[in-house]
Design a protein around this motif. Sequence first.
Motif, mmCIF file in Angstrom:
data_model
loop_
_atom_site.group_PDB
_atom_site.id
_atom_site.type_symbol
_atom_site.label_atom_id
_atom_site.label_comp_id
_atom_site.label_asym_id
_atom_site.label_seq_id
_atom_site.Cartn_x
_atom_site.Cartn_y
_atom_site.Cartn_z
ATOM 1 N N GLU A 1 -42.245 -75.488 -11.553
ATOM 2 C CA GLU A 1 -41.870 -75.367 -10.138
ATOM 3 C C GLU A 1 -42.341 -74.040 -9.544
ATOM 4 O OE1 GLU A 1 -37.662 -76.125 -9.997
ATOM 5 O OE2 GLU A 1 -37.947 -78.217 -10.541
ATOM 6 N N HIS A 2 -42.712 -73.103 -10.415
ATOM 7 C CA HIS A 2 -43.207 -71.816 -9.916
ATOM 8 C C HIS A 2 -44.691 -71.856 -9.567
ATOM 9 C CE1 HIS A 2 -39.471 -70.411 -11.836
ATOM 10 N NE2 HIS A 2 -39.499 -69.538 -10.846
ATOM 11 N N LEU A 3 -45.366 -72.976 -9.861
ATOM 12 C CA LEU A 3 -46.810 -73.040 -9.552
ATOM 13 C C LEU A 3 -47.015 -73.235 -8.051
ATOM 14 C CD1 LEU A 3 -48.367 -75.255 -12.382
ATOM 15 C CD2 LEU A 3 -48.006 -72.808 -12.348
ATOM 16 N N SER A 4 -47.915 -72.441 -7.506
ATOM 17 C CA SER A 4 -48.264 -72.616 -6.094
ATOM 18 C C SER A 4 -49.405 -73.634 -5.992
ATOM 19 C CB SER A 4 -48.724 -71.272 -5.511
ATOM 20 O OG SER A 4 -49.923 -70.891 -6.161
ATOM 21 N N ASP A 5 -49.707 -74.049 -4.780
ATOM 22 C CA ASP A 5 -50.831 -74.967 -4.590
ATOM 23 C C ASP A 5 -52.112 -74.339 -5.130
ATOM 24 O OD1 ASP A 5 -49.123 -76.702 -3.453
ATOM 25 O OD2 ASP A 5 -50.083 -76.785 -1.478
ATOM 26 N N ASP A 6 -52.238 -73.043 -4.911
ATOM 27 C CA ASP A 6 -53.415 -72.321 -5.373
ATOM 28 C C ASP A 6 -53.522 -72.375 -6.908
ATOM 29 O OD1 ASP A 6 -55.569 -70.896 -4.550
ATOM 30 O OD2 ASP A 6 -54.627 -68.956 -5.034
ATOM 31 N N ASP A 7 -52.379 -72.256 -7.575
ATOM 32 C CA ASP A 7 -52.373 -72.339 -9.049
ATOM 33 C C ASP A 7 -52.840 -73.723 -9.506
ATOM 34 O OD1 ASP A 7 -51.334 -69.753 -9.312
ATOM 35 O OD2 ASP A 7 -49.254 -70.454 -9.246
ATOM 36 N N PHE A 8 -52.314 -74.761 -8.844
ATOM 37 C CA PHE A 8 -52.732 -76.129 -9.212
ATOM 38 C C PHE A 8 -54.242 -76.282 -9.032
ATOM 39 C CE2 PHE A 8 -48.244 -77.634 -8.530
ATOM 40 C CZ PHE A 8 -48.096 -78.243 -9.760
ATOM 41 N N MET B 1 -51.581 -88.925 -10.523
ATOM 42 C CA MET B 1 -50.476 -88.110 -9.997
ATOM 43 C C MET B 1 -51.034 -87.019 -9.098
ATOM 44 S SD MET B 1 -48.196 -88.087 -13.380
ATOM 45 C CE MET B 1 -49.329 -89.043 -14.328
ATOM 46 N N TYR B 2 -50.470 -86.906 -7.911
ATOM 47 C CA TYR B 2 -50.983 -86.000 -6.880
ATOM 48 C C TYR B 2 -49.938 -84.920 -6.606
ATOM 49 C CZ TYR B 2 -54.196 -89.901 -6.187
ATOM 50 O OH TYR B 2 -55.109 -90.894 -6.385
ATOM 51 N N PHE B 3 -50.369 -83.664 -6.773
ATOM 52 C CA PHE B 3 -49.424 -82.542 -6.661
ATOM 53 C C PHE B 3 -49.717 -81.698 -5.425
ATOM 54 C CE2 PHE B 3 -49.678 -83.727 -11.080
ATOM 55 C CZ PHE B 3 -48.350 -83.710 -11.482
ATOM 56 N N GLY B 4 -48.708 -80.944 -5.007
ATOM 57 C CA GLY B 4 -48.903 -79.969 -3.938
ATOM 58 C C GLY B 4 -47.664 -79.884 -3.066
ATOM 59 N N ASN B 5 -47.441 -78.725 -2.523
ATOM 60 C CA ASN B 5 -46.231 -78.540 -1.716
ATOM 61 C C ASN B 5 -46.260 -79.295 -0.401
ATOM 62 O OD1 ASN B 5 -44.425 -77.025 -3.295
ATOM 63 N ND2 ASN B 5 -45.881 -75.320 -3.181
ATOM 64 N N VAL C 1 -47.327 -97.464 -5.547
ATOM 65 C CA VAL C 1 -47.718 -96.201 -4.916
ATOM 66 C C VAL C 1 -46.414 -95.557 -4.435
ATOM 67 C CG1 VAL C 1 -49.105 -95.119 -3.104
ATOM 68 C CG2 VAL C 1 -49.888 -97.262 -4.156
ATOM 69 N N GLY C 2 -46.052 -94.441 -5.052
ATOM 70 C CA GLY C 2 -44.729 -93.901 -4.729
ATOM 71 C C GLY C 2 -44.674 -92.392 -4.762
ATOM 72 N N ILE C 3 -43.479 -91.902 -4.493
ATOM 73 C CA ILE C 3 -43.280 -90.451 -4.445
ATOM 74 C C ILE C 3 -41.900 -90.103 -5.002
ATOM 75 C CG2 ILE C 3 -42.293 -90.498 -2.085
ATOM 76 C CD1 ILE C 3 -43.703 -87.812 -1.574
ATOM 77 N N GLY C 4 -41.823 -88.956 -5.663
ATOM 78 C CA GLY C 4 -40.519 -88.372 -6.018
ATOM 79 C C GLY C 4 -40.518 -86.943 -5.524
ATOM 80 N N ILE C 5 -39.485 -86.569 -4.786
ATOM 81 C CA ILE C 5 -39.364 -85.170 -4.328
ATOM 82 C C ILE C 5 -37.935 -84.700 -4.587
ATOM 83 C CG2 ILE C 5 -41.153 -85.235 -2.530
ATOM 84 C CD1 ILE C 5 -38.894 -85.608 -0.455
ATOM 85 N N GLY C 6 -37.762 -83.379 -4.648
ATOM 86 C CA GLY C 6 -36.411 -82.851 -4.814
ATOM 87 C C GLY C 6 -35.493 -83.417 -3.730
ATOM 88 N N ALA C 7 -34.286 -83.852 -4.137
ATOM 89 C CA ALA C 7 -33.406 -84.523 -3.171
ATOM 90 C C ALA C 7 -32.976 -83.589 -2.035
ATOM 91 C CB ALA C 7 -32.181 -85.078 -3.896
#
Length: 406
Positions: A351-358, A198-202, A222-228
């Motif tokens: 959802e409050h995590l920033s890329d930096d937090d990840f 699983m790959y995270f980041g804004n 290989v897929g993606i889910g994002i907020g609609a």
Amino acid sequence: MTGKEIVYDVIIAGAGPAGLAAGIELAKGKANVLILDRKQEIGCPKRCAEGLSNSWFNIMKLTPNPEWAVQKIKGAVLWAPNGKSVKMKDKKELGYVLERKMFEKHLAIEAAKLGAKILLKHQIIEAKRENGIVTLKVEVHDHVEEFKAKMVIACDGIDSLVARMLGLNTANNLKDTDSGYQYEMTNISGYDEDCLHMYFGNEVAPRGYIWIFPKRDGTANVGIGIGAYVSAETKINAKGYLDRWIEKQPGLKDGSIIEVNAGGIPVGGFLEKMDADNLLVAGDAGHMVDPIHGGGIGIAMEGGRLAAQVALKAVKANDYTSKTLGTYTKEWFTLRGNKLKTRLKSRHLLEHLSDDDFNYLAESITMDEALKIGNGSLSKSEKVMLFTIKLIKRPKLIAIMKKFFV
Ligand SMILES: Cc1cc2nc3c(=O)[nH]c(=O)nc-3n(C[C@H](O)[C@H](O)[C@H](O)COP(=O)(O)OP(=O)(O)OC[C@H]3O[C@@H](n4cnc5c(N)ncnc54)[C@H](O)[C@@H]3O)c2cc1C
């Protein structure tokens, strides 16, 4: 005898995991049950990455069969935006990636052997109740037929209309829906095939993640889910995010696509009412999905089974009003919904995590620690201690992680 002349005890709308699990349970209980689906093939096209953890095999008393449980999964790798990862891998399997088409056919065969009737290419276009009987208008190839039942279980997925036709509002709101897009790819490489990735980041997948769920040698979903709502803001749709990410992956970019899947995922917005006279709702139609990772196969089957158990009481009592069916919503929240509500709170925190937090988290936690967190072998106080030590420089993250894991 045609459909018109029979009044079924129960008609199930939709032959997905929820509808088929309900069908099995009702047929076991000797109810006269009909399952209708608009598709021409059970399980196809899939709208799913096909991951199912061992806990669901236990809950639903399923024995993995290599015909449909095609890839053993021993762990997960969570990838931070900077390319660092946290791996949780066990020696034994923790779940499977399914061939859903075969899995659902397996469930359908079981339901049919037990006595359920299944009809495909039957699209319900209208439902109305009159004098305690539900009449469904169903488009069958080039004509319309009517089917009657004492009650309906709406298992018609995220696009569900059947419950709404019978007066229960099951509409999804945009905030609690993810857009999913996926390729089944082959001739790809560069990832551990024993693990879900699983790959995270804004930049990668706003309010969601990209996944690789391996499926046999060199083939994976290989897929993606994002907020609609994301696409309206960024002008990039789920496919756009996925394509541009794949293009940057050396092991994927030259692979071949052997299937394309797209669909919405209800990731919250649980329904306050999923029962009415002559009606129960289960699976995606009832928003029964894990709000953190979007998994819904197991939850749908469990919800379908519960709906069938309540329906069997109605059959026995010959009472299809809310008096008998009205316990269902509460029973589901006790069984599963309340746990999912807690997970929805955790999702909102994440959802409050920033890329930096990840990035920081991925650098702070070792595989051994991640595995202990993931498999539940740490006590509450041990988890608090671990996060406090690890995240001492990030008080905001300590607060989030405490709420998430404790
Ligand atoms: C991209 C994506 C990836 C996913 N990955 C995973 C995963 O890895 N693991 C996991 O656990 N979950 C995953 N999910 C979620 C999972 O697929 C669903 O939660 C699950 O399929 C829900 O089962 P269901 O039976 O409620 O609905 P569905 O599987 O959607 O079945 C509903 C059925 O109803 C039928 N139907 C609809 N309307 C009508 C009508 N009017 N008349 C007749 N038939 C009708 C449809 O044809 C369909 O067969 C994913 C979802 C998406 C979109």
